[in-house]
Scaffold this active site. Structure first.
Site, PDB file in Angstrom:
ATOM      1  N   LYS A  81       3.713  11.971  -4.283  1.00 52.59           N
ATOM      2  CA  LYS A  81       4.314  11.889  -3.179  1.00 52.59           C
ATOM      3  C   LYS A  81       5.985  11.935  -3.695  1.00 52.59           C
ATOM      4  O   LYS A  81       6.319  11.877  -4.831  1.00 52.59           O
ATOM      5  CB  LYS A  81       4.436  10.293  -3.040  1.00 52.59           C
ATOM      6  CG  LYS A  81       5.296   9.327  -2.105  1.00 52.59           C
ATOM      7  CD  LYS A  81       4.824   7.941  -1.996  1.00 52.59           C
ATOM      8  CE  LYS A  81       5.655   7.335  -0.895  1.00 52.59           C
ATOM      9  NZ  LYS A  81       5.344   5.713  -0.751  1.00 52.59           N
ATOM     10  N   SER A 156       4.219   4.144   3.727  1.00 54.15           N
ATOM     11  CA  SER A 156       5.130   5.182   3.522  1.00 54.15           C
ATOM     12  C   SER A 156       4.672   6.613   2.907  1.00 54.15           C
ATOM     13  O   SER A 156       5.228   7.489   2.862  1.00 54.15           O
ATOM     14  CB  SER A 156       6.260   5.057   2.777  1.00 54.15           C
ATOM     15  OG  SER A 156       6.092   4.474   1.495  1.00 54.15           O
ATOM     16  N   SER A 180       2.104   0.710   1.026  1.00 56.35           N
ATOM     17  CA  SER A 180       2.386   2.126   1.406  1.00 56.35           C
ATOM     18  C   SER A 180       1.454   3.066   0.910  1.00 56.35           C
ATOM     19  O   SER A 180       1.416   4.251   1.087  1.00 56.35           O
ATOM     20  CB  SER A 180       3.599   2.618   0.844  1.00 56.35           C
ATOM     21  OG  SER A 180       4.798   2.350   1.719  1.00 56.35           O
TER      22      SER A 180
HETATM   23  N1  GLN Z   1       6.166  -0.818   4.968  1.00 51.76           N
HETATM   24  C1  GLN Z   1       6.674  -1.696   4.090  1.00 51.76           C
HETATM   25  C2  GLN Z   1       8.055  -1.377   4.054  1.00 51.76           C
HETATM   26  O1  GLN Z   1       8.559  -0.708   4.902  1.00 51.76           O
HETATM   27  C3  GLN Z   1       6.114  -1.344   2.765  1.00 51.76           C
HETATM   28  C4  GLN Z   1       6.435   0.173   2.267  1.00 51.76           C
HETATM   29  C5  GLN Z   1       6.094   0.617   0.968  1.00 51.76           C
HETATM   30  O2  GLN Z   1       4.898  -0.184   0.497  1.00 51.76           O
HETATM   31  N2  GLN Z   1       6.682   1.361   0.149  1.00 51.76           N
HETATM   32  O3  GLN Z   1       8.831  -1.931   3.185  1.00 51.76           O
END
Ligand code: GLN
Length: 495
Positions: A81, A156, A180
């Site tokens: 990532k 994400s 994410s």
């Molecule tokens: N969807 C969550 C956020 O927007 C989690 C994102 C993540 O785990 N990086 O913060």
């Protein structure tokens, strides 16, 4: 032939490569060809390291031919990532503010992968700074779901999940602050593990919410998640929150993977799960039947504070983000505005130009929650709720080995469906946030398909530092089902 190769798991592939039956070079060529064929459409990668990948593969092949002993991922193409630092190419966090940022070092996990002789293929797309649940907040490009190209891959770590599902790598690393790794894994029909907070070093992971962030694997099956954990887990003195061997020894996660957990007790909070779509509740019920047939006992529990996880998370995560993202100031890193009128404009314009809308929203929310006069009412209160959520977990783990719940309330939604309404987007995280707030490990594994043939994820959570057991519990289900062997056929889903 190439297709057969691409369908292997990491474990199968590394065994073949180590035995000299398959050349890593051939595998890397097949992966790069697959990326060239389909990634214009899927959009999983921000960058690829073709030359480096081929050279590494050649070196692996030579060493194997010379009879040298090799690492656990010898010759296996993996993706990272793009919020983890690599000294190869840029580390962008899918943000225009870091578009040309070259990290001077590798993240700990990247060092570990290289030491295990893995081949780093490239860096995958994400919501900008990992803030989002659909990868639509990427400031650089769009990623679609390989199962249906009108839908999001989740986020994400959407690029990582899409790349693993669409056979553009064999495994990937994601980061999980509030879901994410697990949610995109669920949306793309692959396995995603968020380890215990402290199990994997965050050194070189660009910080979002430092008390919540954790790195973990996205893979095609549970054995590969165990294999990846064998490589990346463990203490690293450069991350003071990574836990020592004395406190929590790292196990060989593969060794006993196929041994069932005897006397398994599974907790289910039916009231909390009621908010998921019907096909997801049905898939969950079928999964529980499979476990019952394997001798598990289901314990009905209440976790009354999980209803407040979204509110607490979006205060704590944004508060930490507002502080972490202060370092992007046009001076230290990344984008700097051209011809500012004064030094204040260096900051304000660089940030205004470099950050996308969601990142700005979070910085403002977090700054507000931390500001004097509101700190007690919002931030401190959120921390208290976090403690109550932790207690819910402690109570349940006194009665059960694990908790099972959906990964997400829906399957992959349509591109554009929620992007204009941040609250709707935040609500999709209802089932994943609590694990981060409590710091416990959680895995999403494929457990079925809905009427549109979209994958459904099953989430299993267990006490801190029990990944070895968590993986065995997940493997019990996987060994009785074949959902993880299905693969997306994008062409059939293009309308
Ligand atoms: N969807 C969550 C956020 O927007 C989690 C994102 C993540 O785990 N990086 O913060």
């Amino acid at each position: 032939m190439a297709d057969e190769l691409l369908n292997l798991t990491c474990k199968q592939l590394r065994d073949k490569i180590a035995a000299g039956a398959v050349k890593s070079t051939a595998v890397v060529e097949a992966v790069l060809a697959q990326i060239a064929d389909i990634d214009d459409t899927i959009g999983a990668y921000i960058s690829t390291f073709n030359k480096h990948a081929l050279e590494t593969a050649e070196a692996v092949d030579e060493k194997i031919a010379a009879g040298e002993s090799m690492g656990a991922l010898a010759g296996v193409p993996v993706a990272i990532k793009d919020n983890m630092c690599t000294d190869l190419g840029a580390t962008t966090c899918a943000s225009r503010i870091l578009e040309n940022f070259q990290a001077p070092y590798n993240a700990h996990v990247v060092e570990k992968l290289l030491a295990a002789d893995a081949v780093i293929i490239g860096k995958t797309n994400l919501d900008e700074f990992a803030m989002g649940s659909s990868t639509e907040n990427s400031g650089l490009k769009r990623t679609v779901n390989p199962w249906d190209m009108e839908r999001v891959p989740g986020g994400s770590s959407g690029g990582s999940a899409a790349a693993v599902a669409a056979r553009m790598c064999f495994a990937a690393l994601g980061s999980d602050t509030g879901g994410s790794i697990r949610q995109p894994a669920g949306f793309c029909g692959v396995v995603g593990l968020k380890p215990t907070y402290g199990r994997v070093s965050r050194f070189g992971l660009v910080a979002y919410g430092s008390s919540l962030d954790q790195i973990g694997p996205v893979t095609r099956d549970v054995a590969d998640a165990a294999l990846m954990m064998n490589v990346i887990a463990g203490r690293d003195k450069r991350d003071s929150t990574s836990v020592s061997e004395e406190m929590a020894p790292v196990c060989d996660y593969l060794e006993k993977l196929d041994e069932d957990v005897k006397g398994l007790k599974i907790a289910v909070a039916s009231g909390f799960n009621a908010g998921a779509d019907e096909h997801i509740r049905n898939a969950l019920a079928s999964a529980l039947d499979i476990y019952k047939n394997l001798g598990a006992q289901i314990v009905e529990v209440k976790m009354p504070h999980l209803d407040y996880a979204i509110a607490a998370y979006y205060l704590i995560a944004t508060a930490e983000a507002s502080s972490n993202l202060a370092r992007y100031d046009g001076v230290h890193y990344g984008h700097r505005t051209e011809s500012p009128a004064d030094y204040i404009e260096v900051y304000s314009k660089s940030r205004a130009e470099g950050f996308g809308a969601e990142v700005k929203r979070r910085i403002m929310l977090g700054t507000y929650a931390l500001s004097s006069g509101y700190y007690d009412a919002y931030y401190l209160k959120a921390l208290k709720v976090r403690n109550l959520i932790r207690k819910d977990f402690t109570n349940v783990f006194e009665k059960a080995d694990c908790i099972i719940m959906p990964t997400s309330p829906t399957t992959a939604f349509k591109l554009g469906e929620k992007i204009e309404d941040p609250l709707q987007m935040y609500l999709t995280d209802i089932y994943t946030l609590a694990a981060n707030l409590a710091g416990v490990p959680a895995i999403s594994i494929p457990c079925g398909f809905d009427a549109d043939n979209l994958p459904i994820g099953l989430q299993i959570l267990s006490p801190a530092f029990t990944e070895e057991k968590l993986l065995r519990i997940a493997r019990m289900f996987e060994s009785k089902t074949n959902y993880h062997t299905h693969r997306p056929k994008p062409a059939e889903h293009t309308k």
